[in-house]
Design a protein around this motif. Structure first.
Motif, PDB file in Angstrom:
ATOM      1  N   GLY A   1      -0.214  14.134  10.565  1.00  0.00           N
ATOM      2  CA  GLY A   1      -0.173  14.823   9.140  1.00  0.00           C
ATOM      3  C   GLY A   1       1.001  14.968   8.939  1.00  0.00           C
ATOM      4  N   TRP A   2       1.572  14.843   7.560  1.00  0.00           N
ATOM      5  CA  TRP A   2       2.716  15.183   6.880  1.00  0.00           C
ATOM      6  C   TRP A   2       2.710  16.170   5.796  1.00  0.00           C
ATOM      7  N   LEU A   3       3.720  17.011   5.694  1.00  0.00           N
ATOM      8  CA  LEU A   3       3.944  17.799   4.264  1.00  0.00           C
ATOM      9  C   LEU A   3       4.059  16.939   3.192  1.00  0.00           C
ATOM     10  N   ARG A   4       3.801  17.230   1.934  1.00  0.00           N
ATOM     11  CA  ARG A   4       3.918  16.408   0.800  1.00  0.00           C
ATOM     12  C   ARG A   4       5.237  15.950   0.567  1.00  0.00           C
ATOM     13  N   SER A   5       6.207  16.763   0.848  1.00  0.00           N
ATOM     14  CA  SER A   5       7.609  16.196   0.570  1.00  0.00           C
ATOM     15  C   SER A   5       7.744  15.352   1.754  1.00  0.00           C
ATOM     16  N   GLU A   6       7.363  15.192   2.899  1.00  0.00           N
ATOM     17  CA  GLU A   6       7.588  14.498   4.129  1.00  0.00           C
ATOM     18  C   GLU A   6       7.025  12.916   3.760  1.00  0.00           C
ATOM     19  N   ALA A   7       5.705  13.019   3.075  1.00  0.00           N
ATOM     20  CA  ALA A   7       4.990  11.902   2.752  1.00  0.00           C
ATOM     21  C   ALA A   7       5.451  10.917   1.750  1.00  0.00           C
ATOM     22  N   LEU A   8       6.242  11.786   0.914  1.00  0.00           N
ATOM     23  CA  LEU A   8       6.627  11.062  -0.018  1.00  0.00           C
ATOM     24  C   LEU A   8       8.086  10.371   0.423  1.00  0.00           C
ATOM     25  N   GLU A   9       8.918  11.103   1.289  1.00  0.00           N
ATOM     26  CA  GLU A   9      10.061  10.669   1.881  1.00  0.00           C
ATOM     27  C   GLU A   9       9.912   9.470   2.785  1.00  0.00           C
ATOM     28  N   LYS A  10       8.831   9.603   3.555  1.00  0.00           N
ATOM     29  CA  LYS A  10       8.500   8.512   4.773  1.00  0.00           C
ATOM     30  C   LYS A  10       7.961   7.264   3.960  1.00  0.00           C
ATOM     31  N   LEU A  11       7.141   7.354   3.093  1.00  0.00           N
ATOM     32  CA  LEU A  11       6.473   6.124   2.361  1.00  0.00           C
ATOM     33  C   LEU A  11       7.345   5.582   1.250  1.00  0.00           C
ATOM     34  N   ALA A  12       8.309   6.160   0.915  1.00  0.00           N
ATOM     35  CA  ALA A  12       9.324   5.333  -0.036  1.00  0.00           C
ATOM     36  C   ALA A  12       9.670   3.978   0.402  1.00  0.00           C
TER      37      ALA A  12
ATOM     38  N   ALA B   1       0.744  -1.297   0.017  1.00  0.00           N
ATOM     39  CA  ALA B   1      -0.027   0.020   0.099  1.00  0.00           C
ATOM     40  C   ALA B   1       0.547   1.178  -0.030  1.00  0.00           C
ATOM     41  N   LEU B   2       2.153   1.199   0.539  1.00  0.00           N
ATOM     42  CA  LEU B   2       2.974   2.415   0.411  1.00  0.00           C
ATOM     43  C   LEU B   2       3.222   2.862  -0.829  1.00  0.00           C
ATOM     44  N   THR B   3       3.613   2.097  -1.811  1.00  0.00           N
ATOM     45  CA  THR B   3       3.765   2.509  -3.032  1.00  0.00           C
ATOM     46  C   THR B   3       2.248   3.184  -3.796  1.00  0.00           C
ATOM     47  N   PHE B   4       1.031   2.610  -3.512  1.00  0.00           N
ATOM     48  CA  PHE B   4      -0.204   3.059  -3.982  1.00  0.00           C
ATOM     49  C   PHE B   4      -0.097   4.648  -3.170  1.00  0.00           C
ATOM     50  N   PHE B   5       0.024   4.813  -2.190  1.00  0.00           N
ATOM     51  CA  PHE B   5      -0.190   5.975  -1.779  1.00  0.00           C
ATOM     52  C   PHE B   5       1.038   7.186  -1.995  1.00  0.00           C
ATOM     53  N   SER B   6       2.030   6.480  -2.362  1.00  0.00           N
ATOM     54  CA  SER B   6       3.166   7.643  -2.638  1.00  0.00           C
ATOM     55  C   SER B   6       2.567   7.945  -4.083  1.00  0.00           C
ATOM     56  N   SER B   7       2.288   7.006  -4.656  1.00  0.00           N
ATOM     57  CA  SER B   7       1.911   7.291  -6.438  1.00  0.00           C
ATOM     58  C   SER B   7       0.712   8.186  -6.540  1.00  0.00           C
TER      59      SER B   7
ATOM     60  N   ASP C   1       8.061   1.838   6.086  1.00  0.00           N
ATOM     61  CA  ASP C   1       8.676   0.600   5.525  1.00  0.00           C
ATOM     62  C   ASP C   1       9.326  -0.165   6.514  1.00  0.00           C
ATOM     63  N   HIS C   2      10.445   0.844   7.075  1.00  0.00           N
ATOM     64  CA  HIS C   2      11.115   0.008   8.428  1.00  0.00           C
ATOM     65  C   HIS C   2      10.283   0.029   9.475  1.00  0.00           C
ATOM     66  N   GLN C   3       9.263   0.725   9.716  1.00  0.00           N
ATOM     67  CA  GLN C   3       8.485   0.608  10.968  1.00  0.00           C
ATOM     68  C   GLN C   3       7.399  -0.585  10.735  1.00  0.00           C
ATOM     69  N   LEU C   4       7.001  -0.847   9.476  1.00  0.00           N
ATOM     70  CA  LEU C   4       6.228  -2.119   9.396  1.00  0.00           C
ATOM     71  C   LEU C   4       7.117  -3.291   9.834  1.00  0.00           C
TER      72      LEU C   4
END
Length: 228
Positions: A111-122, A61-67, A128-131
């Motif tokens: 809540g994350w900034l757009r740039s933060e979300a893209l970085e953390k969901l990569a 799902a991380l890839t889906f949300f990042s896209s 990914d590490h947390q999961l």
């Protein structure tokens, strides 16, 4: 105390040291059937399968949300993926509207900034590490608190600690790193680990990929768990 509780906590003394006793006769005296080894192992197999499938779906799902976030307009300064308590989804909003339809019933949890979300969901990023790290902690807890004691009873073993599983011993050490060492592999990993020694080197951050999860499942010693 219930009948089952009285069985689970019955003790005998040797040199004044209380120790638990788990005997087939005790179960029979109370008209109860002891746990069945095959049933316990089958439940453990299902728990392992479900836990790995859960983390695998979450990672996918991380890839889906990042896209999805990538497709949002780049001129928007703030894009908050807000996780609402009691909701099983993440809503992507452009504004933080206190008068929105959910404001009276839900509390924004993050809540994350757009740039933060893209970085953390990569891939190989923070989430990914947390999961993977959370899977280590959660599955080891299932083994240690539920399945290991039940398996010991089913096999007539007095102490659950007497069931030794090197694979799960390595998982216990990885759990220690996650909980007590900020997920950093300690210098003693090569000496202390056995089955999973090649997974990490000292100083690495504990991170589980799909390859790790598949290998862990393949290495699980189902036959050995049944005992001699």
């Amino acid at each position: 105390m219930s009948t089952r509780q009285s069985i689970d906590h019955e003790v005998y003394k040797v040199d004044d040291t209380p120790k638990p006793v788990l005997k087939l006769q005790i179960w029979q005296d109370h008209g109860m059937t002891p746990p069945d080894v095959d049933s316990v192992i089958e439940e453990l197999r299902e728990a392992l399968k479900d836990s790995i499938a859960s983390v695998a779906f979450a990672k996918t799902a991380l890839t889906f949300f990042s896209s999805h976030i990538e497709e949002l307009p780049r001129d928007i300064q703030k894009v908050f993926p807000k996780a609402y308590i009691s909701d099983l989804f993440i809503r992507i909003d452009f504004t933080d509207d206190p008068d929105g339809p959910d404001s009276d019933t839900h509390t924004p949890a993050s809540g994350w900034l757009r740039s933060e979300a893209l970085e953390k969901l990569a891939v190989n990023g923070f989430v990914d590490h947390q999961l993977g790290q959370q899977w280590i902690v959660a599955f080891f807890a299932q083994w240690e608190e539920i399945f290991r004691p039940r398996l010991a009873k089913a096999r007539g073993i007095a102490h659950a600690d007497d069931i030794k599983v090197p694979l799960l011993g390595d998982l216990r050490r990885l759990r220690h790193y996650v909980v007590h060492n900020k997920a950093k592999v300690e210098s003693n990993w090569p000496q202390k680990s056995t089955v999973l020694a090649k997974w990490f080197s000292p100083g690495d951050t504990v991170h589980l990929s799909g390859r790790h999860l598949r290998e862990f499942e393949d290495l699980f010693p189902w036959t050995e768990l049944r005992g001699p």
